[in-house]
Structure formats: C-alpha cells, structure tokens
Scaffold this active site. Structure first.
Site, PDB file in Angstrom:
ATOM      1  N   GLY A  13       0.821  -1.221   0.000  1.00 49.54           N
ATOM      2  CA  GLY A  13       0.000   0.000   0.000  1.00 49.54           C
ATOM      3  C   GLY A  13       0.846   1.257   0.000  1.00 49.54           C
ATOM      4  O   GLY A  13       0.501   2.258   0.627  1.00 49.54           O
ATOM      5  N   ARG A  16       0.945   5.765  -1.959  1.00 53.21           N
ATOM      6  CA  ARG A  16       0.673   7.101  -1.399  1.00 53.21           C
ATOM      7  C   ARG A  16       0.663   7.034   0.129  1.00 53.21           C
ATOM      8  O   ARG A  16       0.837   5.952   0.713  1.00 53.21           O
ATOM      9  CB  ARG A  16      -0.666   7.627  -1.919  1.00 53.21           C
ATOM     10  CG  ARG A  16      -1.840   6.855  -1.363  1.00 53.21           C
ATOM     11  CD  ARG A  16      -3.174   7.409  -1.837  1.00 53.21           C
ATOM     12  NE  ARG A  16      -4.239   6.912  -0.985  1.00 53.21           N
ATOM     13  CZ  ARG A  16      -5.530   7.028  -1.263  1.00 53.21           C
ATOM     14  NH1 ARG A  16      -5.913   7.622  -2.385  1.00 53.21           N
ATOM     15  NH2 ARG A  16      -6.438   6.576  -0.418  1.00 53.21           N
ATOM     16  N   VAL A  61      -3.248  -7.315  -1.752  1.00 54.69           N
ATOM     17  CA  VAL A  61      -2.803  -8.151  -0.625  1.00 54.69           C
ATOM     18  C   VAL A  61      -3.793  -9.257  -0.249  1.00 54.69           C
ATOM     19  O   VAL A  61      -3.456 -10.164   0.501  1.00 54.69           O
ATOM     20  CB  VAL A  61      -2.465  -7.307   0.637  1.00 54.69           C
ATOM     21  CG1 VAL A  61      -1.259  -6.424   0.405  1.00 54.69           C
ATOM     22  CG2 VAL A  61      -3.678  -6.516   1.114  1.00 54.69           C
ATOM     23  N   ASN A  87       1.438  -2.344   5.370  1.00 58.18           N
ATOM     24  CA  ASN A  87       0.822  -1.032   5.540  1.00 58.18           C
ATOM     25  C   ASN A  87      -0.541  -0.897   4.852  1.00 58.18           C
ATOM     26  O   ASN A  87      -1.349  -0.061   5.247  1.00 58.18           O
ATOM     27  CB  ASN A  87       1.799   0.031   5.003  1.00 58.18           C
ATOM     28  CG  ASN A  87       1.160   1.384   4.819  1.00 58.18           C
ATOM     29  OD1 ASN A  87       0.960   2.132   5.778  1.00 58.18           O
ATOM     30  ND2 ASN A  87       0.782   1.702   3.570  1.00 58.18           N
ATOM     31  N   TYR A 152     -13.000  -1.952  11.195  1.00 55.74           N
ATOM     32  CA  TYR A 152     -11.608  -1.471  11.170  1.00 55.74           C
ATOM     33  C   TYR A 152     -10.887  -1.765  12.500  1.00 55.74           C
ATOM     34  O   TYR A 152      -9.774  -2.296  12.512  1.00 55.74           O
ATOM     35  CB  TYR A 152     -11.625   0.032  10.889  1.00 55.74           C
ATOM     36  CG  TYR A 152     -10.276   0.686  10.746  1.00 55.74           C
ATOM     37  CD1 TYR A 152      -9.525   0.544   9.577  1.00 55.74           C
ATOM     38  CD2 TYR A 152      -9.762   1.485  11.769  1.00 55.74           C
ATOM     39  CE1 TYR A 152      -8.292   1.170   9.437  1.00 55.74           C
ATOM     40  CE2 TYR A 152      -8.533   2.121  11.637  1.00 55.74           C
ATOM     41  CZ  TYR A 152      -7.810   1.961  10.467  1.00 55.74           C
ATOM     42  OH  TYR A 152      -6.584   2.585  10.328  1.00 55.74           O
ATOM     43  N   LYS A 156      -7.670  -4.222  13.156  1.00 56.47           N
ATOM     44  CA  LYS A 156      -6.406  -3.715  13.697  1.00 56.47           C
ATOM     45  C   LYS A 156      -6.057  -4.406  15.030  1.00 56.47           C
ATOM     46  O   LYS A 156      -4.882  -4.652  15.311  1.00 56.47           O
ATOM     47  CB  LYS A 156      -6.465  -2.192  13.855  1.00 56.47           C
ATOM     48  CG  LYS A 156      -6.609  -1.437  12.514  1.00 56.47           C
ATOM     49  CD  LYS A 156      -5.433  -1.684  11.583  1.00 56.47           C
ATOM     50  CE  LYS A 156      -5.427  -0.745  10.376  1.00 56.47           C
ATOM     51  NZ  LYS A 156      -4.265  -0.957   9.500  1.00 56.47           N
ATOM     52  N   ILE A 185      -3.486  10.674  11.711  1.00 61.48           N
ATOM     53  CA  ILE A 185      -2.372  11.194  10.924  1.00 61.48           C
ATOM     54  C   ILE A 185      -2.946  11.909   9.698  1.00 61.48           C
ATOM     55  O   ILE A 185      -3.921  11.418   9.097  1.00 61.48           O
ATOM     56  CB  ILE A 185      -1.457  10.021  10.461  1.00 61.48           C
ATOM     57  CG1 ILE A 185      -1.007   9.160  11.652  1.00 61.48           C
ATOM     58  CG2 ILE A 185      -0.255  10.554   9.665  1.00 61.48           C
ATOM     59  CD1 ILE A 185      -0.168   9.845  12.715  1.00 61.48           C
TER      60      ILE A 185
HETATM   61  N1  LIG Z   1      -4.115   8.067   8.293  1.00 58.18           N
HETATM   62  C1  LIG Z   1      -4.367   7.749   9.544  1.00 58.18           C
HETATM   63  O1  LIG Z   1      -4.760   8.581  10.343  1.00 58.18           O
HETATM   64  C2  LIG Z   1      -4.136   6.337  10.038  1.00 58.18           C
HETATM   65  C3  LIG Z   1      -4.351   6.077  11.392  1.00 58.18           C
HETATM   66  C4  LIG Z   1      -4.131   4.800  11.870  1.00 58.18           C
HETATM   67  C5  LIG Z   1      -3.710   3.802  11.022  1.00 58.18           C
HETATM   68  N2  LIG Z   1      -3.530   4.084   9.693  1.00 58.18           N
HETATM   69  C6  LIG Z   1      -3.113   2.968   8.850  1.00 58.18           C
HETATM   70  O2  LIG Z   1      -1.988   3.319   8.074  1.00 58.18           O
HETATM   71  C7  LIG Z   1      -2.014   2.592   6.839  1.00 58.18           C
HETATM   72  C8  LIG Z   1      -1.859   3.556   5.678  1.00 58.18           C
HETATM   73  O3  LIG Z   1      -2.911   4.488   5.743  1.00 58.18           O
HETATM   74  P1  LIG Z   1      -2.961   5.855   4.891  1.00 58.18           P
HETATM   75  O4  LIG Z   1      -3.570   6.873   5.768  1.00 58.18           O
HETATM   76  O5  LIG Z   1      -1.639   6.130   4.271  1.00 58.18           O
HETATM   77  O6  LIG Z   1      -4.064   5.431   3.800  1.00 58.18           O
HETATM   78  P2  LIG Z   1      -4.152   5.731   2.234  1.00 58.18           P
HETATM   79  O7  LIG Z   1      -5.571   5.429   1.885  1.00 58.18           O
HETATM   80  O8  LIG Z   1      -3.582   7.067   1.907  1.00 58.18           O
HETATM   81  O9  LIG Z   1      -3.180   4.612   1.603  1.00 58.18           O
HETATM   82  C9  LIG Z   1      -3.498   3.245   1.628  1.00 58.18           C
HETATM   83  C10 LIG Z   1      -2.909   2.581   0.398  1.00 58.18           C
HETATM   84  O10 LIG Z   1      -3.251   1.188   0.455  1.00 58.18           O
HETATM   85  C11 LIG Z   1      -3.623   0.774  -0.853  1.00 58.18           C
HETATM   86  N3  LIG Z   1      -4.503  -0.410  -0.801  1.00 58.18           N
HETATM   87  C12 LIG Z   1      -5.825  -0.453  -0.519  1.00 58.18           C
HETATM   88  N4  LIG Z   1      -6.285  -1.702  -0.633  1.00 58.18           N
HETATM   89  C13 LIG Z   1      -5.229  -2.485  -1.004  1.00 58.18           C
HETATM   90  C14 LIG Z   1      -5.080  -3.859  -1.294  1.00 58.18           C
HETATM   91  N5  LIG Z   1      -6.131  -4.714  -1.248  1.00 58.18           N
HETATM   92  N6  LIG Z   1      -3.845  -4.334  -1.639  1.00 58.18           N
HETATM   93  C15 LIG Z   1      -2.790  -3.478  -1.712  1.00 58.18           C
HETATM   94  N7  LIG Z   1      -2.880  -2.159  -1.467  1.00 58.18           N
HETATM   95  C16 LIG Z   1      -4.087  -1.663  -1.103  1.00 58.18           C
HETATM   96  C17 LIG Z   1      -4.334   1.990  -1.450  1.00 58.18           C
HETATM   97  O11 LIG Z   1      -4.386   1.922  -2.875  1.00 58.18           O
HETATM   98  C18 LIG Z   1      -3.486   3.130  -0.920  1.00 58.18           C
HETATM   99  O12 LIG Z   1      -2.434   3.465  -1.816  1.00 58.18           O
HETATM  100  C19 LIG Z   1      -3.315   1.807   6.828  1.00 58.18           C
HETATM  101  O13 LIG Z   1      -3.087   0.489   7.274  1.00 58.18           O
HETATM  102  C20 LIG Z   1      -4.157   2.549   7.840  1.00 58.18           C
HETATM  103  O14 LIG Z   1      -5.155   1.733   8.403  1.00 58.18           O
HETATM  104  C21 LIG Z   1      -3.742   5.326   9.181  1.00 58.18           C
END
Ligand SMILES: NC(=O)c1ccc[n+]([C@@H]2O[C@H](COP(=O)([O-])OP(=O)(O)OC[C@H]3O[C@@H](n4cnc5c(N)ncnc54)[C@H](O)[C@@H]3O)[C@@H](O)[C@H]2O)c1
Length: 246
Positions: A13, A16, A61, A87, A152, A156, A185
């Site tokens: 992932g 981005r 994934v 990720n 979600y 997690k 974030i």
């Molecule tokens: N942003 C936050 O506040 C936050 C908080 C807690 C946890 N997270 C976790 O951090 C990680 C990244 O989050 P983010 O904010 O960068 O999200 P985002 O949506 O910007 O990026 C997620 C990426 O995962 C890819 N993706 C989605 N489904 C997929 C699949 N089946 N196979 C492969 N890739 C796939 C998407 O195309 C995207 O590029 C995630 O696991 C999210 O749950 C984020």
C-alpha cells in the site's frame, strides 16, 4: 552509506500516504524498496519518483497468487527480503448496528487477511535467511475501539494479536515482528473527516493536533533497525498521547 544500505524492503500500500513516506525514508537511508499497491498505475508512478532504488510490483494483498508474485519478483530482482512493512489498509466506517456485511468482509480481508498472507509469503524467505524485520501498521482504533469502526478496529486488534503470535513463532530464526499503531495522521484517509470531527478529535489529543506521516515513518525505521534488535511482539502507539497503554 545509509543505515539501510544493502537492505531490501517491501512496503504494501505504498503508492501514497503513510506507506509512501515509509518507503521514502527507507530509500533515503540506502534501502532498495519495493513499491507495492493494488493501484498499479499509482504504484509505477511512485516507484518512478524514487529512481533506481525502487521497483514497482503491484499486488492486491487479499489475493494469494499476487502476494506470491510480489515476493518472487522481489527475490528475483533484488535477491532478498530484509524488511516487510504491512501497511495496506482501508476504512469503511458506519455505526455497528448499520454496518453492511460486505463492508465488514472487505475491511477484515484487506487489513487482517492481507497482513497474514504477505507475512506468510515473506516469512518463508526470512526463515531461510535466518533474519528479517516485519512491521505491521495497526491503529489506535484497534486499541481503544473507536465508535463507528467495528470492522476497522477489529481488523487492527487482530493485527496486534497476529504480531504477537508471529513474533513468538519467528523469534528463533532471528526475525523481529512489531506493530506501529498510528493515532490520527494527516493523509487522504483522515482528509475525508469533516472539519467538525477533526476539531473534536484534536481536542482529545494531548498534543492538540494530528500527527504527520513522518512520525510513523520514523518509528518504522527504528523498528527495522538494529537499534531495536531486542524488541519483538510489541505495538508502539504513535498518537500524540491519544491512547496510553497500561
Ligand atoms: N491516516 C491515519 O490517520 C491512520 C491512522 C491509523 C492507522 N492508519 C493505517 O496506516 C495505513 C496507511 O494508511 P494511509 O492513511 O496512508 O491510507 P491511504 O488510503 O492514503 O493509503 C493506503 C494505500 O493502500 C492501498 N490499498 C488499498 N487496498 C489495497 C489492497 N487490497 N492491496 C494493496 N494495497 C491496497 C491503497 O491503494 C493506498 O495506496 C493503513 O493500514 C491505515 O489503516 C492510518
């Protein structure tokens, strides 16, 4: 010479957001990085930004054959897998009482089953190498159970448990498995929230603001480094104090 020169890292992932920042930070320290994402176009574009240090291997994934191809391509093109960052993750928020079964399945599949499938495929390589670092991206939602995130938060929390089990099973072969639980974030994931919700979230965070992608990348780099050699099975919350584990 960077801290990770000679190391190969897969980040799922990573087209981005947080994944891309983790890949950039590892590459800046000399690692060769595999940009992997379900979005093939964005995956190639992001890898292109990193130049010769990165390759793009698109993979969903949740699809075992694509995950196996990801690991095979990495081995063939870069020779090893030293670091895995699980990720890839999505949200489909709704109150529990109204949550659709398909949204439960989708989130559990991508976040939890995806982490299992990629960990299993990469572990086969790391077990033979007798070394490796696996870092799973969890969430504070899985620690305190954020309302509106039954799917979600469960996925997690499952990642936190999977981190502990795999840490125990792989420790004998010098493989560390840890998790990072980000708080809120600034990314596309949190951009979706209304200004009102963002303001109420910020009020609950001791630092009074959301974190940045670099806060997560810095913690992942620490866990992937030899400085964290004696740490395994742990979940580090990077959340400005939003949750404090007892
Ligand atoms: N942003 C936050 O506040 C936050 C908080 C807690 C946890 N997270 C976790 O951090 C990680 C990244 O989050 P983010 O904010 O960068 O999200 P985002 O949506 O910007 O990026 C997620 C990426 O995962 C890819 N993706 C989605 N489904 C997929 C699949 N089946 N196979 C492969 N890739 C796939 C998407 O195309 C995207 O590029 C995630 O696991 C999210 O749950 C984020």
């Amino acid at each position: 010479m960077g801290e990770f020169t000679g190391k190969v890292a897969i980040i799922t992932g990573s087209a981005r957001g947080i994944g891309k920042e983790i890949a950039a930070a590892l590459a800046a320290e000399g690692a060769r990085v595999v940009i992997s994402d379900v979005n093939a176009e964005a995956c190639a574009e992001t890898a292109g930004e990193f130049g010769a240090q990165a390759i793009a291997v698109p993979a969903n994934v949740t699809v075992k054959a694509e995950v196996e191809n990801l690991v095979r391509q990495t081995k063939e093109q870069l020779g090893a897998v030293d670091i895995l960052v699980n990720n890839a993750g999505v949200t489909r928020d709704a109150l529990f009482i109204r949550m659709k079964e398909e949204d439960w399945d989708l989130v559990l599949n991508i976040n939890l089953k995806g982490t299992f499938l990629v960990s299993q495929a990469v572990s086969a390589v790391m077990l033979k190498q007798r070394s490796g670092k696996i870092i799973n991206i969890a969430s504070v939602s899985g620690l305190f159970g954020n309302a509106g995130q039954a799917n979600y938060a469960s996925s997690k929390a499952g990642i936190v448990a999977l981190t502990k089990v795999t840490a125990r099973e792989l420790a004998g072969r010098n493989i560390n498995v840890n998790a990072v639980a980000p708080g809120f974030i600034v990314t596309a994931m949190t951009d979706k929230l209304t200004e009102e919700i963002k303001a109420s979230i910020n009020k609950q965070i001791p630092f009074g603001r959301m974190g940045e992608v670099k806060d997560i990348a810095n913690t992942v780099l620490f866990l992937a480094s030899e400085k964290a050699a004696y740490i395994t099975g742990q979940t580090i919350a990077v959340c400005g104090g939003l949750t404090m584990q007892s």
